[in-house]
Motif scaffolding. Structure first.
Motif, mmCIF file in Angstrom:
data_model
loop_
_atom_site.group_PDB
_atom_site.id
_atom_site.type_symbol
_atom_site.label_atom_id
_atom_site.label_comp_id
_atom_site.label_asym_id
_atom_site.label_seq_id
_atom_site.Cartn_x
_atom_site.Cartn_y
_atom_site.Cartn_z
ATOM 1 N N VAL A 49 0.834 -1.194 0.000
ATOM 2 C CA VAL A 49 0.000 0.000 0.000
ATOM 3 C C VAL A 49 0.875 1.253 0.000
ATOM 4 C CG1 VAL A 49 -1.712 1.292 1.298
ATOM 5 C CG2 VAL A 49 -1.872 -1.174 1.182
ATOM 6 N N LEU B 55 0.666 3.995 -2.903
ATOM 7 C CA LEU B 55 0.395 5.415 -2.655
ATOM 8 C C LEU B 55 1.489 6.269 -3.283
ATOM 9 C CD1 LEU B 55 -1.085 7.761 -1.184
ATOM 10 C CD2 LEU B 55 0.507 7.422 0.686
ATOM 11 N N LEU C 17 1.079 6.358 -6.984
ATOM 12 C CA LEU C 17 -0.082 7.169 -7.362
ATOM 13 C C LEU C 17 0.258 8.648 -7.312
ATOM 14 C CD1 LEU C 17 -3.069 5.483 -5.476
ATOM 15 C CD2 LEU C 17 -2.741 5.627 -7.911
ATOM 16 N N VAL C 18 0.819 9.069 -6.177
ATOM 17 C CA VAL C 18 1.075 10.496 -6.017
ATOM 18 C C VAL C 18 2.154 10.959 -6.997
ATOM 19 C CG1 VAL C 18 1.782 12.273 -4.398
ATOM 20 C CG2 VAL C 18 0.373 10.409 -3.609
ATOM 21 N N THR D 23 4.873 14.443 12.742
ATOM 22 C CA THR D 23 3.530 13.883 12.702
ATOM 23 C C THR D 23 2.673 14.511 11.615
ATOM 24 O OG1 THR D 23 2.548 15.397 14.279
ATOM 25 C CG2 THR D 23 3.639 13.455 15.174
ATOM 26 N N TYR D 24 3.223 15.529 10.944
ATOM 27 C CA TYR D 24 2.444 16.134 9.873
ATOM 28 C C TYR D 24 3.097 15.920 8.513
ATOM 29 C CZ TYR D 24 -0.274 18.363 13.507
ATOM 30 O OH TYR D 24 -1.085 18.574 14.584
ATOM 31 N N ILE E 149 3.029 13.636 6.230
ATOM 32 C CA ILE E 149 2.230 13.183 5.094
ATOM 33 C C ILE E 149 1.415 14.327 4.496
ATOM 34 C CG2 ILE E 149 0.207 12.463 6.414
ATOM 35 C CD1 ILE E 149 1.596 10.094 3.919
ATOM 36 N N PHE F 247 0.576 15.489 0.579
ATOM 37 C CA PHE F 247 -0.793 15.758 0.189
ATOM 38 C C PHE F 247 -0.915 17.150 -0.436
ATOM 39 C CE2 PHE F 247 -5.145 16.975 1.267
ATOM 40 C CZ PHE F 247 -5.812 15.917 0.691
ATOM 41 N N MET G 270 0.341 17.293 -3.913
ATOM 42 C CA MET G 270 -0.605 16.711 -4.860
ATOM 43 C C MET G 270 -1.741 17.690 -5.157
ATOM 44 S SD MET G 270 -2.590 13.110 -4.580
ATOM 45 C CE MET G 270 -4.165 13.620 -3.966
ATOM 46 N N ALA H 220 -5.472 7.919 -3.340
ATOM 47 C CA ALA H 220 -4.322 8.604 -2.740
ATOM 48 C C ALA H 220 -4.755 9.382 -1.507
ATOM 49 C CB ALA H 220 -3.679 9.535 -3.767
ATOM 50 N N ILE H 221 -5.906 10.056 -1.602
ATOM 51 C CA ILE H 221 -6.388 10.830 -0.453
ATOM 52 C C ILE H 221 -6.715 9.896 0.710
ATOM 53 C CG2 ILE H 221 -8.311 12.239 0.380
ATOM 54 C CD1 ILE H 221 -8.374 13.517 -2.421
ATOM 55 N N THR I 145 -5.543 6.908 1.351
ATOM 56 C CA THR I 145 -4.338 6.332 1.934
ATOM 57 C C THR I 145 -3.580 7.376 2.753
ATOM 58 O OG1 THR I 145 -4.228 5.160 -0.151
ATOM 59 C CG2 THR I 145 -2.434 4.810 1.365
ATOM 60 N N ALA I 146 -3.472 8.584 2.194
ATOM 61 C CA ALA I 146 -2.747 9.635 2.908
ATOM 62 C C ALA I 146 -3.431 9.958 4.237
ATOM 63 C CB ALA I 146 -2.647 10.886 2.042
ATOM 64 N N TYR J 10 -2.579 7.229 6.766
ATOM 65 C CA TYR J 10 -1.240 7.379 7.343
ATOM 66 C C TYR J 10 -1.173 8.577 8.281
ATOM 67 C CZ TYR J 10 0.819 3.777 4.425
ATOM 68 O OH TYR J 10 1.128 2.578 3.869
ATOM 69 N N PHE J 11 -1.879 9.640 7.906
ATOM 70 C CA PHE J 11 -1.881 10.840 8.738
ATOM 71 C C PHE J 11 -2.512 10.530 10.096
ATOM 72 C CE2 PHE J 11 -3.808 15.165 9.650
ATOM 73 C CZ PHE J 11 -2.641 15.658 10.179
ATOM 74 N N GLN K 136 -0.116 8.596 12.204
ATOM 75 C CA GLN K 136 1.086 9.279 12.696
ATOM 76 C C GLN K 136 0.756 10.373 13.694
ATOM 77 O OE1 GLN K 136 2.950 10.857 9.235
ATOM 78 N NE2 GLN K 136 3.662 8.876 8.500
ATOM 79 N N ASN K 137 -0.424 10.958 13.545
ATOM 80 C CA ASN K 137 -0.698 12.173 14.289
ATOM 81 C C ASN K 137 -1.351 11.859 15.631
ATOM 82 O OD1 ASN K 137 -2.508 14.571 15.043
ATOM 83 N ND2 ASN K 137 -1.051 15.393 13.585
ATOM 84 N N TYR K 138 -0.744 12.375 16.709
ATOM 85 C CA TYR K 138 -1.292 12.114 18.032
ATOM 86 C C TYR K 138 -2.111 13.275 18.560
ATOM 87 C CZ TYR K 138 0.958 7.665 18.479
ATOM 88 O OH TYR K 138 1.293 6.361 18.293
ATOM 89 N N ALA K 139 -1.825 14.478 18.061
ATOM 90 C CA ALA K 139 -2.495 15.657 18.604
ATOM 91 C C ALA K 139 -3.985 15.658 18.277
ATOM 92 C CB ALA K 139 -1.838 16.921 18.062
ATOM 93 N N ILE K 140 -4.348 15.212 17.079
ATOM 94 C CA ILE K 140 -5.756 15.244 16.681
ATOM 95 C C ILE K 140 -6.359 13.843 16.663
ATOM 96 C CG2 ILE K 140 -7.387 16.017 14.925
ATOM 97 C CD1 ILE K 140 -5.096 17.805 13.843
ATOM 98 N N VAL L 234 -7.028 1.327 4.095
ATOM 99 C CA VAL L 234 -7.239 1.078 2.670
ATOM 100 C C VAL L 234 -8.141 -0.137 2.468
ATOM 101 C CG1 VAL L 234 -6.067 0.563 0.522
ATOM 102 C CG2 VAL L 234 -5.065 2.143 2.139
#
Lengths: 349, 341
Positions: free
Chosen positions: A282, A286, A289-290, A323-324, A326, A330, A333, B137-138, B140-141, B144-145, B148-152, B258
């Motif tokens: 995956v 990704l 794709l991007v 943590t940001y 990705i 985005f 893209m 792509a959106i 999957t992104a 992953y986001f 990875q992200n703990y704040a939100i 996914v």
């Protein structure tokens, strides 16, 4: 048609010259800044902003080598799409399968190069089989082809999980590729005046070199050989190519073999640098794709540019806003789609 | 037929006739279903199928009427689910504003709808098969986001301890009320899509699907219509997301992974993308398979089975089960007309 096109194209080119020059100037300036950032010894204020020179340059280098890997995967994807309008969403699975095969062969024979060759060859055969037995039956129906490729990726992922289980593998690289390279880049100056040079794993440099060689090779194949000519003609107008007596199905099979083989090759090479585990399919899907959306469909140069952008964005993001990270990918893209929907090197259709 | 409605409709409102026998039978069966079903069949099969049917319906709206195949519907639902966790209560000790449900739900659905419109706006920049790539792509992104992200998003573990509301003296997470809640919202969305498809907007959208250039030349704002379709699909997917988070009681990146995104596509394709009932049919088939096929092939190889079924459906009948039915039906009708052997 072509007669009508010509005048408008020439006026575009004329008005575009100055714009191109301006872009060239911007590019040159950017290159100068980057060169200074890489080779100069940084003043303290810069070190405090960007953590440290070592972190920054490592991120850039990692980004470029990752870009090499992404390019290898995405170039096959973009070629297949460009010629056959076939969005092969099983491309990530091809990468992972190549990695597993490379692992098995390297482990059994002890020759890493044999593993790389096997990864390429087996996946090239798999690609031809997929094209001849599956995608050819659905020609001209790109939605169904895409759906079928999704189905294949599900089944493939599950079967690979059945065979190789969920563990993480690492393909062992041969000794001559181990070790580190000392680059002529000074990261810091010690208090006694001695310069600290940056060291970088040799293997990653080799990956980058391999990607560049393959990229140039692909470009030469597309632009200098007869098959390449057919492929380019097919990208532009498939029906016309067929009408002029070329066996397009043979061309399709070749492209699929090269594309899938490159994915397998990238799998072995990437599996040696990083790791082989379920879920990597995956990740690389990704990435392709991007890369292809950003770079433009069907263009090798576009894939190279896209891979460079995404690889750099990912690694720089990893260092500076972990943590940001990705989000950066985005944003690239979205901005590309907003400004140039067909991609940087894509042709408007 | 239409003439009959016009003449008799003037004197008596025959809405029953308009509804159609099939809908009435199906509706009655669904309302009476809790009388015969156990708790397990009510929630794990009934409720779950309805939720995923709604997700499939939002995809069907986009692809069937708009010609845009999206893989980001679970992402949109996930945004609503995360919004419920963040705006309402959770026991993960992160965020959780403690809003009451009647405030949190509209905001969550709104957030989902806006996110969907944004995804739509991004993806309608290109046409055709690109949509599927961009939405994948959106999706999957975002996955992953979220991971990875703990704040939100609270990273890998996500949010847990999200409770369905209790009001009017009913705990809506109890099997029977939850089933009726799902049924009510599903019927509402189904009716809305069916009605919407015959409205001016629905007709315009279908015309755009068939020939965007001509519609643009006729003076229609093609992009605006498409983005609005995404917004509507986002509302349905958002509602499904709210139900999903109440059903699971938790939301994590795995919810919007996914696999889940592809599951929604599989459901819609297996059921059929030509009619709004298709996704619900597909959801029921997939959920039943998920529950019972495990006994046959084992839990590990379930994906191979579902992937194979999906491949067969795509190869044999591009319009899914509905397409198969559409192909068999004329044969049956012919059979009945044939004057004996």
């Amino acid at each position: 048609m072509s007669l009508l096109d010509r005048p408008s194209q020439s006026t575009l080119a004329e008005s575009g010259m100055t714009r191109r020059q301006a872009w060239g100037l911007v590019g040159l300036l950017a290159a100068a800044v980057i060169a200074w950032l890489v080779f100069a010894v940084w003043p303290d204020w810069l070190n405090s902003i960007l953590i440290s020179k070592k972190a920054f340059v490592s991120a850039i280098l990692n980004g470029i080598t990752l870009a090499g890997l992404y390019f290898l995967v995405a170039s096959g994807f973009t070629l297949i799409f460009g010629l056959m309008r076939n969005v092969n969403l099983a491309h990530g699975s091809l990468y992972l399968l190549g990695a597993y095969i490379g692992y098995e062969v390297t482990n059994r024979t002890g020759y890493w190069l044999l593993g790389v060759a096997a990864g390429f060859a087996v996946l090239a055969i798999v690609g031809v089989i997929m094209q001849v037995f599956i995608f050819r039956r659905l020609e001209g129906d790109d939605l169904r082809q895409t759906l079928v490729s999704i189905g294949i990726s599900i089944v493939a992922a599950d079967l690979m999980l059945a065979v190789w289980a969920g563990g993480t593998y690492q393909i062992t690289t041969p000794e001559w590729l181990d070790g580190a390279l000392t680059l002529p880049i000074i990261t810091a100056v010690r208090s006694n005046g001695a310069s600290v040079f940056l060291t970088y794993p040799l293997y990653r440099v080799v990956v980058l070199a391999a990607a560049i060689v393959i990229g140039v090779g692909l470009w030469l194949m597309l632009h200098k050989t007869r098959v390449g000519m057919m492929i380019r003609a097919g990208v532009d107008d498939r029906a016309m190519l067929q009408a002029s007596g070329v066996n397009v199905h043979a061309v399709f099979a070749i492209v699929f073999a090269v594309g899938a083989g490159l994915a397998g090759f990238a799998g072995v090479v990437g599996g040696s640098a990083l790791s082989v585990a379920p879920g990597e399919d995956v990740r690389y899907l990704l990435a392709s794709l991007v890369v292809v959306i950003v770079g433009g469909m069907g263009s090798i140069t576009g894939a190279a540019i896209g891979a460079l952008l995404i690889g750099l964005a990912e690694q720089i993001g990893l260092v500076y806003f972990p943590t940001y990270g990705i989000v950066l990918t985005f944003v690239i893209m979205v901005v590309t789609l907003a400004v140039r929907p067909q991609g940087i090197m894509g042709k408007a259709r | 037929m239409s003439l009959a409605i016009a003449t008799t409709g003037a004197t008596q409102p025959n809405w029953l006739e308009k509804l159609g026998a099939g809908h009435i039978i199906l509706g009655t069966a669904l309302v009476l279903y809790p009388l015969v079903a156990s708790d397990f069949f009510l929630t794990q099969i009934g409720g779950y199928s309805l939720i995923f049917g709604m997700l499939g319906l939002s995809l069907m709206l986009l692809s069937g009427y708009g010609g845009m195949v999206s893989l980001a519907q679970i992402t949109v639902a996930g945004i609503a689910a995360y919004a419920i966790a963040i705006l309402g209560n959770n026991n993960s000790n992160i965020l959780g504003f403690g809003w009451p449900w009647w405030l949190a739900v509209p905001f969550a659905v709104l957030a989902a709808a806006l996110a969907s419109a944004l995804i739509g706006w991004i993806s309608v920049r290109t046409e055709g098969i690109y949509t599927i790539m961009i939405t994948l792509a959106i999706a999957t992104a975002t996955y992953y986001f979220a991971q990875q992200n703990y704040a939100i998003f609270n990273g890998h573990s996500g949010y847990a301890g999200i409770r369905a509301p209790v009001f009017w003296g009913v705990n809506w997470r109890d099997p029977r009320p939850f089933y009726y809640l799902c049924l009510g919202l599903a019927v509402l969305s189904y009716a809305a899509v069916l009605y919407g498809s015959r409205s001016t907007f629905g007709m315009t959208l279908q015309a755009i699907r068939d020939n965007p250039r001509r519609m643009r030349a006729l003076g229609y704002h093609v992009t605006a219509h498409k983005v609005f379709a995404w917004l509507l699909a986002g509302v349905i997917a958002g509602l499904a997301g709210v139900l999903l988070v109440w059903f699971n009681g938790r939301v994590s990146p795995g919810t919007i992974g996914v696999d889940a995104a592809i599951d929604v596509l599989i459901i819609a394709v297996i059921g059929g993308l030509r009619h709004p009932i298709g996704p619900f049919l597909g959801a029921l088939v997939v959920v039943l398979m998920q529950t019972f096929a495990i006994d046959i092939v084992g839990a590990e190889r379930f994906n191979t089975l579902i992937g194979m079924v999906f491949l067969v459906i795509v190869f044999v009948s591009p319009d899914g089960i509905l397409g198969l039915w559409g192909r068999i039906k004329p044969h049956l009708a012919q059979e009945a007309l044939r004057p004996g052997p």
